[in-house]
Design a protein around this motif. Sequence first.
Motif, PDB file in Angstrom:
ATOM      1  N   ILE A 164       5.628  14.581  12.989  1.00 19.79           N
ATOM      2  CA  ILE A 164       5.619  13.979  11.658  1.00 19.79           C
ATOM      3  C   ILE A 164       6.626  14.707  10.786  1.00 19.79           C
ATOM      4  O   ILE A 164       6.788  15.926  10.904  1.00 19.79           O
ATOM      5  CB  ILE A 164       4.211  14.036  11.014  1.00 19.79           C
ATOM      6  N   THR A 165       7.322  13.961   9.981  1.00 18.90           N
ATOM      7  CA  THR A 165       8.297  14.578   9.077  1.00 18.90           C
ATOM      8  C   THR A 165       7.592  15.003   7.805  1.00 18.90           C
ATOM      9  O   THR A 165       6.926  14.198   7.168  1.00 18.90           O
ATOM     10  CB  THR A 165       9.415  13.581   8.738  1.00 18.90           C
TER      11      THR A 165
ATOM     12  N   TYR B  53       0.821  -1.212   0.000  1.00 15.46           N
ATOM     13  CA  TYR B  53       0.000   0.000   0.000  1.00 15.46           C
ATOM     14  C   TYR B  53       0.856   1.264   0.000  1.00 15.46           C
ATOM     15  O   TYR B  53       0.445   2.291  -0.558  1.00 15.46           O
ATOM     16  CB  TYR B  53      -0.955  -0.014   1.194  1.00 15.46           C
ATOM     17  N   ASP B  54       2.031   1.189   0.613  1.00 16.15           N
ATOM     18  CA  ASP B  54       2.951   2.331   0.535  1.00 16.15           C
ATOM     19  C   ASP B  54       3.317   2.628  -0.916  1.00 16.15           C
ATOM     20  O   ASP B  54       3.351   3.793  -1.345  1.00 16.15           O
ATOM     21  CB  ASP B  54       4.229   2.043   1.335  1.00 16.15           C
ATOM     22  N   ASP B  55       3.608   1.571  -1.676  1.00 18.54           N
ATOM     23  CA  ASP B  55       3.986   1.747  -3.075  1.00 18.54           C
ATOM     24  C   ASP B  55       2.799   2.112  -3.959  1.00 18.54           C
ATOM     25  O   ASP B  55       2.963   2.775  -5.003  1.00 18.54           O
ATOM     26  CB  ASP B  55       4.636   0.455  -3.601  1.00 18.54           C
TER      27      ASP B  55
ATOM     28  N   MET C  39       6.425   7.436   2.431  1.00 17.60           N
ATOM     29  CA  MET C  39       6.836   7.483   3.838  1.00 17.60           C
ATOM     30  C   MET C  39       5.711   7.901   4.770  1.00 17.60           C
ATOM     31  O   MET C  39       5.675   7.500   5.936  1.00 17.60           O
ATOM     32  CB  MET C  39       8.023   8.436   4.003  1.00 17.60           C
ATOM     33  N   THR C  40       4.805   8.743   4.292  1.00 18.39           N
ATOM     34  CA  THR C  40       3.742   9.261   5.158  1.00 18.39           C
ATOM     35  C   THR C  40       2.404   8.569   4.932  1.00 18.39           C
ATOM     36  O   THR C  40       1.399   8.991   5.487  1.00 18.39           O
ATOM     37  CB  THR C  40       3.573  10.769   4.914  1.00 18.39           C
ATOM     38  N   ARG C  41       2.380   7.514   4.129  1.00 15.09           N
ATOM     39  CA  ARG C  41       1.103   6.866   3.804  1.00 15.09           C
ATOM     40  C   ARG C  41       0.356   6.385   5.038  1.00 15.09           C
ATOM     41  O   ARG C  41      -0.849   6.591   5.187  1.00 15.09           O
ATOM     42  CB  ARG C  41       1.367   5.693   2.845  1.00 15.09           C
ATOM     43  N   GLN C  42       1.052   5.769   5.980  1.00 19.40           N
ATOM     44  CA  GLN C  42       0.361   5.226   7.152  1.00 19.40           C
ATOM     45  C   GLN C  42      -0.175   6.331   8.046  1.00 19.40           C
ATOM     46  O   GLN C  42      -1.154   6.126   8.770  1.00 19.40           O
ATOM     47  CB  GLN C  42       1.293   4.297   7.933  1.00 19.40           C
ATOM     48  N   ASP C  43       0.455   7.506   8.033  1.00 21.65           N
ATOM     49  CA  ASP C  43      -0.044   8.621   8.836  1.00 21.65           C
ATOM     50  C   ASP C  43      -1.149   9.374   8.113  1.00 21.65           C
ATOM     51  O   ASP C  43      -2.136   9.779   8.721  1.00 21.65           O
ATOM     52  CB  ASP C  43       1.105   9.571   9.171  1.00 21.65           C
TER      53      ASP C  43
END
Length: 575
Positions: free
Chosen positions: A527-528, A169-171, A198-202
């Motif tokens: 969060i970055t 899911y990130d990709d 990198m921020t998909r889960q957030d």
Amino acid sequence: MSRGIFPRVKLWWILATVVMLVKVYGVKTHSCHEVKTAFQMRQIGPLKWVPETAGTDADLQICKHKGPTCCTRKMEESYQLAVRRETLQNIRSYSFELKYLIVGHISSFQDTFQSLVSFTLNHTSDLFDRTYEVLAHEASAHVNELFTDLSLFIHGANVSVESAVQRFYDDLFPLVYNRLVNPGMAELTAELGECLRMTRQDVNPFGTHPRDLAQELARALRAGRALSQALAVGAEVLNATEYAALTRECGRALVRMQYCSHCRGLTLIKPCVGYCLNVMRGCLAGLSELDQPWKRYVSILEDLTNSLAGAHDLELALLGIRNQINDAILYTQLHGPRLSAIVDKVCGQLTEAAPATTTHPSPVTATEATSDPLSATPQPSGQPRHGQLAHMRREFMGYIQRYKSFFAALPEMLCEGEMVVDDMSCWSGEDVVQSYSGRVVGNGLHAQRQNPEMKVRSPDSILAEVKERLVRFNQEMQGKSPQDRDRGAWLETGSGTPEGSADCDDEDGCQGSGDEGDGPSRCAVEITLRRQSPKKCRVARISGWVLQLFFSRLCEGAVSGAGLRAFLLAGSESH
């Protein structure tokens, strides 16, 4: 006078005749012809070692008795080799069906699973080819990687199902965001694509679907992986037991039971039942020690089978991948405006694409996206019959249950059939008797202390190691609680502070009460954020009440697409 001598002469003649008859009868009785025939038929050794007539051999070590014998020391040595060979062959013949059952099921399970994976992979790829054609080419590699990881996991590789699903899911997020949510924008830069990954889960663009798929697959595949491991352990146990060595004391006892009667010319007499049980239970005491752990092992196989055929069926979990991905993409499309506002703030805005490069994918309606893919779309070839794995496992358990007491029953099986008889006479190891008078002991090393036929000392080292391996496996399987198995590693590696922590209180707005699953699963204290600039990707860190309140409102569903953008802008200015 003559009448007095005649009776004496007559008596002497009668005695001489009787002696001659006894000698002739004795020669016939002590012929070793039948012994030689049996020796040849069983291929025990060279016939030249068998004497023509019975004699005496002071060198005999096992089959000693006071009368004449048809055995020699050479024959006795050959009997020891033959009896070991015959006993091991008999053990293997009884264990062959069990071993074939387990090894055959390993192959069938892996083949059926791989066929199911291949079918589901093709079916999932078909979703992109037909419904999300604009994503198909770029998503293909990520779909293949996901199913490769699932296949590796079931075969015992060090792969995490949860991590594989989350990575997929990130990709997928950058592709969906660029092609479906903002189809008129320019291609993603490498930096922006990495920021989305990198921020998909957030950012949580797919709702609860990644988590649901990860948990469902983890439950089902872990049971399948455990079954695969259990079958491998069973095959390992049987392989080791087939080559367990028979002790020297066991070999001597087996010779006394099976061949010492031949030395007296009694090639057809069979051992007494109780006598045979004592000898076999003594020889197989180490194998009998596997009885209890083996029974527990079969029960574990049954539990795994029920688990796989139950609510978290392996087939249903794999076949559900397409639906979950479909629903996740639809969720992203339905929440496009709100998602764009978050991404613009977190990763920077996309630029408008030139008219010549603008793509407009076909719209996907809710009906099209949520319909059952197994019934609403053409099927790829080679669809496995539904319930095939469950049926195969139930059939396997029906057979394996018959072998639950295999190691305890093995001595009895070896003593059945033609080997022993319940007749008026049998061989006791010393002589022909009407019934065996010795004490019949039970199975296992402890019971052999009372064995009257042989001394049983320490178990075979190979069997001791096999038992330890089986006990350890049973303990490992028993110690895995379903709650521990259901926890995904990805839940513990995300950024942010868990809901209800000391750094996220009610005043900060972290205790949302909106629809569950509409936003992130936890508040993010830090969060970055990556923003695109003409020169480089500038990394800024935002922390405190702004992001806490933002994620809280997002969880509650209280912020609309337009309002969310204004809220973020206001929060940024305040910060």
